[in-house]
Design a protein around this motif. Sequence first.
Motif: not given
Length: 337
Positions: A13-20, A35-42, A45-49, A90-96
């Motif tokens: 729910x927090x990920x959905x709220x953040x995305x919207x 970035x396309x919407x699916x990868x964007x939401x994914x 979600x991964x960062x929130x988790x 930092x990890x998210x930035x490196x992977x992207x």
Amino acid sequence: MFKVKYRYLFILLLAIYSYVNILFTEGDRLFGYEINELIFFGTILIMVVAIWEGNRLLYRAVKVQEDQYRIHPLIIFFVVSVLLVTAISLIATTLLSWYFGNEAHTVLTFKLSLGFAFRVNLFLHCVNGIYYFVNRFNQAQLLAEKLKKENIESQFAALRSQVNPHFLFNSFNVLSTLVKKDPDTASKFIDQLSTVYRYLLQNQQNEVVTLKEELAFLDSYIFLLKMRFQENLKIKIDLPDAAYGTLIAPSTLQLLIENAIKHNVVSKSNPLTIKIFTDHERLVVENTIKLKEIKEESTYIGLKNIRRRYDYLYGEDAIITNSNGVFKVKIPMIEST
């Protein structure tokens, strides 16, 4: 808060709220890439988790007694979590950067993802702080109620053990006289005295007894009093059959009779009359008033005892009145469950 049962639902729910929220405020400008919407939401979600679960693991390490720290553990927890979200960003930035094969926007992506991670982390820690202090408040209330109950129970135990030693001394004086004058009556007196104290000992730990049991005990107690006061003491009991099954604190009637005798003249010219009856779901004990000229020093233990016991048992005080030459005590009749 981080280990709640349905945390994965809350994470989603927090990920959905953040995305919207990001779509309405920044478009897809969370990162420095198209970035396309699916990868964007994914990614969100991964960062929130990662932020939630990372905080959950950190909480175990920081969750110790407050007195072990000079600084509140919630503050330490938050400071450590800042390092956590920095590492996640930092990890998210490196992977992207690796995924898109473009390092031109790395700094911008890191700033945007770090800002997002900080907001999520701050929100979670605010909720956790509220949860923490509400939980502490509830625990403090439960502890206060527990201590209050234990205190009341200890007071009640002390009240149950209060038996006027004067009664025992007076009984021995009467017995001493009877042994010399009337051995047969003395033997019966001993039997009744043993019945009285057997009742007191057997019910010392009981909070309530039936009125029928109390009246059976009272018969023996009245017998002892009659041997001392003869016809100068008149005790009249008029109760409906339905009252005998109700409950009463042990020795209540004995204490009230004893209180009446203690403060009033009991003589041939001024006999003391005590009546026991019911009135509007209350048991009433009343006596005529003829106060002794030389008053015994009173601590009012008897009446205080009764009032506290019924406040504990029933949540309602005894009603005490003194008017028109009559002293009256009304106590609640507790229904048997």
